[in-house]
Design a protein around this motif. Structure first.
Motif, PDB file in Angstrom:
ATOM      1  N   ALA A  77       0.839  -1.206   0.000  1.00 12.96           N
ATOM      2  CA  ALA A  77       0.000   0.000   0.000  1.00 12.96           C
ATOM      3  C   ALA A  77       0.873   1.256   0.000  1.00 12.96           C
ATOM      4  CB  ALA A  77      -0.923  -0.021   1.211  1.00 12.96           C
ATOM      5  N   ARG A  78       2.004   1.213   0.711  1.00 17.37           N
ATOM      6  CA  ARG A  78       2.899   2.360   0.744  1.00 17.37           C
ATOM      7  C   ARG A  78       3.451   2.668  -0.641  1.00 17.37           C
ATOM      8  NH1 ARG A  78       4.073   7.137   2.949  1.00 17.37           N
ATOM      9  NH2 ARG A  78       6.306   7.604   2.815  1.00 17.37           N
ATOM     10  N   GLU A  79       3.826   1.634  -1.400  1.00 14.61           N
ATOM     11  CA  GLU A  79       4.350   1.850  -2.750  1.00 14.61           C
ATOM     12  C   GLU A  79       3.253   2.375  -3.675  1.00 14.61           C
ATOM     13  OE1 GLU A  79       6.004  -1.844  -3.932  1.00 14.61           O
ATOM     14  OE2 GLU A  79       7.746  -1.713  -2.600  1.00 14.61           O
ATOM     15  N   PHE A  80       2.006   1.914  -3.491  1.00 10.89           N
ATOM     16  CA  PHE A  80       0.907   2.446  -4.292  1.00 10.89           C
ATOM     17  C   PHE A  80       0.701   3.930  -4.026  1.00 10.89           C
ATOM     18  CE2 PHE A  80      -0.534  -1.682  -5.721  1.00 10.89           C
ATOM     19  CZ  PHE A  80      -1.257  -1.387  -6.860  1.00 10.89           C
ATOM     20  N   GLU A  81       0.838   4.338  -2.771  1.00  5.87           N
ATOM     21  CA  GLU A  81       0.636   5.749  -2.444  1.00  5.87           C
ATOM     22  C   GLU A  81       1.646   6.651  -3.135  1.00  5.87           C
ATOM     23  OE1 GLU A  81       0.872   5.810   1.750  1.00  5.87           O
ATOM     24  OE2 GLU A  81      -1.226   5.205   2.075  1.00  5.87           O
ATOM     25  N   GLU A  82       2.824   6.108  -3.450  1.00 12.19           N
ATOM     26  CA  GLU A  82       3.881   6.918  -4.058  1.00 12.19           C
ATOM     27  C   GLU A  82       3.818   6.948  -5.581  1.00 12.19           C
ATOM     28  OE1 GLU A  82       5.874   8.808  -2.335  1.00 12.19           O
ATOM     29  OE2 GLU A  82       4.902   8.103  -0.494  1.00 12.19           O
ATOM     30  N   ILE A  83       2.863   6.271  -6.194  1.00 13.59           N
ATOM     31  CA  ILE A  83       2.764   6.290  -7.657  1.00 13.59           C
ATOM     32  C   ILE A  83       2.392   7.698  -8.120  1.00 13.59           C
ATOM     33  CG2 ILE A  83       1.428   5.451  -9.630  1.00 13.59           C
ATOM     34  CD1 ILE A  83       1.180   2.796  -8.254  1.00 13.59           C
ATOM     35  N   PRO A  84       3.165   8.291  -9.038  1.00 13.66           N
ATOM     36  CA  PRO A  84       2.852   9.654  -9.509  1.00 13.66           C
ATOM     37  C   PRO A  84       1.686   9.652 -10.492  1.00 13.66           C
ATOM     38  CG  PRO A  84       4.808   8.822 -10.617  1.00 13.66           C
ATOM     39  CD  PRO A  84       4.435   7.788  -9.596  1.00 13.66           C
ATOM     40  N   LEU A  85       0.843  10.657 -10.352  1.00 12.48           N
ATOM     41  CA  LEU A  85      -0.293  10.807 -11.257  1.00 12.48           C
ATOM     42  C   LEU A  85      -0.022  11.838 -12.352  1.00 12.48           C
ATOM     43  CD1 LEU A  85      -3.247  10.765  -8.677  1.00 12.48           C
ATOM     44  CD2 LEU A  85      -2.329   8.870 -10.013  1.00 12.48           C
ATOM     45  N   VAL A  86       0.538  12.984 -11.964  1.00 13.37           N
ATOM     46  CA  VAL A  86       0.794  14.035 -12.938  1.00 13.37           C
ATOM     47  C   VAL A  86       1.894  14.944 -12.405  1.00 13.37           C
ATOM     48  CG1 VAL A  86      -0.950  15.589 -11.950  1.00 13.37           C
ATOM     49  CG2 VAL A  86      -0.339  15.791 -14.388  1.00 13.37           C
ATOM     50  N   ASN A  87       2.625  15.577 -13.298  1.00 15.56           N
ATOM     51  CA  ASN A  87       3.697  16.509 -12.947  1.00 15.56           C
ATOM     52  C   ASN A  87       3.323  17.878 -13.515  1.00 15.56           C
ATOM     53  OD1 ASN A  87       6.041  17.983 -12.526  1.00 15.56           O
ATOM     54  ND2 ASN A  87       7.405  16.307 -13.152  1.00 15.56           N
ATOM     55  N   ARG A  88       3.088  18.833 -12.617  1.00 12.76           N
ATOM     56  CA  ARG A  88       2.691  20.176 -13.034  1.00 12.76           C
ATOM     57  C   ARG A  88       3.703  21.187 -12.511  1.00 12.76           C
ATOM     58  NH1 ARG A  88      -3.791  19.847 -11.692  1.00 12.76           N
ATOM     59  NH2 ARG A  88      -4.366  18.554 -13.514  1.00 12.76           N
ATOM     60  N   ASP A  89       4.477  21.696 -13.404  1.00  8.18           N
ATOM     61  CA  ASP A  89       5.482  22.719 -13.076  1.00  8.18           C
ATOM     62  C   ASP A  89       6.412  22.251 -11.970  1.00  8.18           C
ATOM     63  OD1 ASP A  89       4.301  24.399 -14.952  1.00  8.18           O
ATOM     64  OD2 ASP A  89       2.906  25.214 -13.471  1.00  8.18           O
ATOM     65  N   GLY A  90       6.835  20.999 -12.062  1.00  5.49           N
ATOM     66  CA  GLY A  90       7.745  20.454 -11.079  1.00  5.49           C
ATOM     67  C   GLY A  90       7.083  19.899  -9.838  1.00  5.49           C
ATOM     68  N   GLN A  91       5.776  20.107  -9.702  1.00  6.63           N
ATOM     69  CA  GLN A  91       5.054  19.563  -8.547  1.00  6.63           C
ATOM     70  C   GLN A  91       4.435  18.226  -8.938  1.00  6.63           C
ATOM     71  OE1 GLN A  91       1.748  21.901  -7.224  1.00  6.63           O
ATOM     72  NE2 GLN A  91       1.362  20.626  -5.418  1.00  6.63           N
ATOM     73  N   ILE A  92       4.827  17.156  -8.239  1.00  9.61           N
ATOM     74  CA  ILE A  92       4.337  15.815  -8.535  1.00  9.61           C
ATOM     75  C   ILE A  92       3.144  15.505  -7.641  1.00  9.61           C
ATOM     76  CG2 ILE A  92       4.892  13.360  -8.587  1.00  9.61           C
ATOM     77  CD1 ILE A  92       7.794  14.095  -9.045  1.00  9.61           C
ATOM     78  N   ILE A  93       2.034  15.211  -8.259  1.00 12.65           N
ATOM     79  CA  ILE A  93       0.826  14.832  -7.528  1.00 12.65           C
ATOM     80  C   ILE A  93       0.779  13.308  -7.524  1.00 12.65           C
ATOM     81  CG2 ILE A  93      -1.683  14.980  -7.429  1.00 12.65           C
ATOM     82  CD1 ILE A  93      -1.454  17.572  -9.046  1.00 12.65           C
ATOM     83  N   ARG A  94       0.752  12.728  -6.317  1.00 13.51           N
ATOM     84  CA  ARG A  94       0.792  11.284  -6.166  1.00 13.51           C
ATOM     85  C   ARG A  94      -0.565  10.738  -5.726  1.00 13.51           C
ATOM     86  NH1 ARG A  94       6.151   9.801  -6.374  1.00 13.51           N
ATOM     87  NH2 ARG A  94       7.637  11.501  -6.043  1.00 13.51           N
ATOM     88  N   VAL A  95      -0.644   9.398  -5.723  1.00 14.14           N
ATOM     89  CA  VAL A  95      -1.910   8.764  -5.358  1.00 14.14           C
ATOM     90  C   VAL A  95      -2.337   9.145  -3.947  1.00 14.14           C
ATOM     91  CG1 VAL A  95      -3.002   6.522  -4.930  1.00 14.14           C
ATOM     92  CG2 VAL A  95      -1.591   6.831  -6.957  1.00 14.14           C
ATOM     93  N   ARG A  96      -1.373   9.263  -3.022  1.00 12.87           N
ATOM     94  CA  ARG A  96      -1.727   9.571  -1.634  1.00 12.87           C
ATOM     95  C   ARG A  96      -2.368  10.938  -1.485  1.00 12.87           C
ATOM     96  NH1 ARG A  96       4.062  10.406  -1.367  1.00 12.87           N
ATOM     97  NH2 ARG A  96       4.519  12.642  -1.046  1.00 12.87           N
ATOM     98  N   ASP A  97      -2.171  11.825  -2.482  1.00 11.40           N
ATOM     99  CA  ASP A  97      -2.734  13.163  -2.392  1.00 11.40           C
ATOM    100  C   ASP A  97      -4.221  13.196  -2.706  1.00 11.40           C
ATOM    101  OD1 ASP A  97      -0.201  14.235  -1.798  1.00 11.40           O
ATOM    102  OD2 ASP A  97       0.304  14.328  -3.946  1.00 11.40           O
TER     103      ASP A  97
END
Length: 465
Positions: free
Chosen positions: A236-256
């Motif tokens: 579950a911890r590794e799933f939370e770290e999967i990146p969804l999108v990169n916007r201007d250097g800010q990475i939005i991950r699953v946990r967000d």
């Protein structure tokens, strides 16, 4: 010189011939399978297609109709049945019994492949398989204990399955009540809206990021390394770290935007043993395997399986279909033995001689046991139909022996010596005995050529007779 003359003048020949028939017949009997009914391979092909979360109406219009239209032009089809369920489409093609199942399956595969471009792009590839009506669980094992269900399911799927599949005669296993491990993502709609994302964006990112792909090689002058991209998340911890999108250097991950739960698959089946939730393992036999021998082998290995189980987990037998087969076959064997005994009794009553009765009844085991040679070469099993054919053959064998012996004794009463009475008496009655035997064969041979499913069912019976 006739066969009877040769046998009377050289008595070692018939004795060795009968002994060879009984020895090789016994060897064939040991290698024969045991089943309740003859094994019949019907030409039926199944096409199963999965589309996650699709309604039955969508499955019927977008999948089932297309597959039915594609396979309807295949040669030799008798009729087609289909089912459209939630997320599943099942199309079953029934061919004429004269159609070769392997060729028919290849034709279905070609037809479905040709229509693949008309199917939705995000469905799983259609699964095409032969329907084997004999491939059903012959024994159900129950795995239970004071452990959470997910631990029992994980042990059954990752350890116990492999141990059972290595048993000789096992053709696979099926589960009842198994709920495999499953990662669940609980999306937060408010957070998705704040990041200007939706569920489709999350699904697309998981499909692209949660994957392990080959990454080529690293080469030097002396060494070469195989490179792997460890992209699949295991926890579950590794799933939370999967990146969804990169916007201007800010990475939005699953946990967000979601909560990840390390849980179980949806509850589609349920199994209990002694009022406790359990996982059922259905043991399926391989084609041509001996059902009784397979179940006995599973029982023999059961203590070894128990010894390797983790603490607080037990395994036992909940259903054993070989018990019913043993009882049925034992009843037929008893009826056949009673028939042999009554035949010997009736022969003694009418002939009035123990020696004559013994000579007549000696032909019964030699003929019946010798039949197992042909049955083994034809890949028959011991079942209701073959044992019924053997039971009916007892009277035919005794009839011929009685006719020959009665004629020999008649000539002995007229004063002829033993050798001449045997030679002339057997020669006189040989044509009548052959005529009686061939008349019986003429009655049962047409049964072997019956058409349809009934003909397949009675084929082994007719050939055995």
């Amino acid at each position: 010189m006739t066969l009877s003359d040769l046998s009377i003048k050289n008595p070692v020949f018939p004795v060795m011939l009968a002994a060879a028939m009984m020895v090789f017949g016994y060897l064939g009997y040991r290698e024969m399978g045991i089943s309740q009914f003859p094994e019949i391979d019907f030409p039926v092909v199944n096409v199963t297609t999965y589309w996650e979360a699709a309604s039955p109406e969508i499955m019927d219009y977008d999948v089932t109709d297309i597959i039915e239209d594609a396979v309807s032009g295949v040669e030799g089809i008798d009729y087609i049945q289909s089912q459209s369920l939630e997320g599943v489409s099942v199309v079953t093609i029934y061919f004429h019994l004269s159609r070769d199942i392997d060729v028919a399956m290849q034709d279905v595969q070609n037809a479905v492949s040709a229509a693949a471009h008309r199917l939705p792009t995000d469905i799983d590839p259609p699964i095409i398989s032969k329907v084997n009506f004999n491939k059903f669980p012959v024994m159900w094992l129950s795995v239970f204990g004071d452990r959470p269900l997910h631990e029992i399911s994980d042990y059954v799927d990752t350890h116990l399955k492999q141990q059972i599949e290595t048993i000789p005669g096992v053709g696979g296993v099926m589960y009842g009540g198994l709920r495999p491990r499953n990662m669940r993502l609980w999306l937060d709609g408010t957070k998705l809206h704040a990041y200007q994302l939706d569920a489709l964006d999350v699904m697309r990112a998981l499909r692209e990021e949660h994957v392990e792909k080959p990454a080529g090689y690293l080469q030097s002058e002396r060494r070469e390394f195989n490179v792997r991209t460890m992209g699949e998340a295991r926890t579950a911890r590794e799933f939370e770290e999967i990146p969804l999108v990169n916007r201007d250097g800010q990475i939005i991950r699953v946990r967000d935007v979601a909560i990840v739960e390390d849980g179980l698959a949806d509850k589609r089946s349920f199994s209990r043993s002694n009022r406790k939730p359990n996982v059922g393992i259905g043991v399926m036999r391989a084609t041509g395997a001996n059902v009784v021998a397979l179940c006995d082998e599973v029982k023999r290995r059961l203590p070894g399986l128990r010894a390797n189980l983790p603490p607080d987990i037990e395994i036992g037998i909940s259903t054993d279909y070989s018990l019913f087969i043993k009882d049925d076959i034992a009843e037929v064997k008893l009826a056949m033995l009673l028939g042999i005994g009554l035949t010997a009794l009736v022969t003694f009553v009418f002939l009035g001689s123990f020696g004559t009765t013994f000579n007549v009844c000696l032909a019964i085991p030699a003929s019946l046991v010798g039949t197992f040679i042909a049955m083994r070469l034809c890949h028959f099993t011991l079942n209701f139909m073959t044992l019924l054919g053997l039971s009916l053959s007892v009277g035919v064998v005794v009839d011929d022996a009685i006719m020959v012996l009665e004629n020999i004794y008649r000539r002995r009463e007229h004063g002829e010596d033993r050798l001449s009475a045997a030679l002339v008496g057997a020669r006189e009655i040989s044509f009548a005995a052959m005529a009686a035997t061939f008349s019986i064969a003429a009655i049962f041979i047409p049964v072997a050529f019956l058409r349809g499913s009934i003909g397949l069912f009675f084929f082994q019976f007719a050939i055995t007779v």
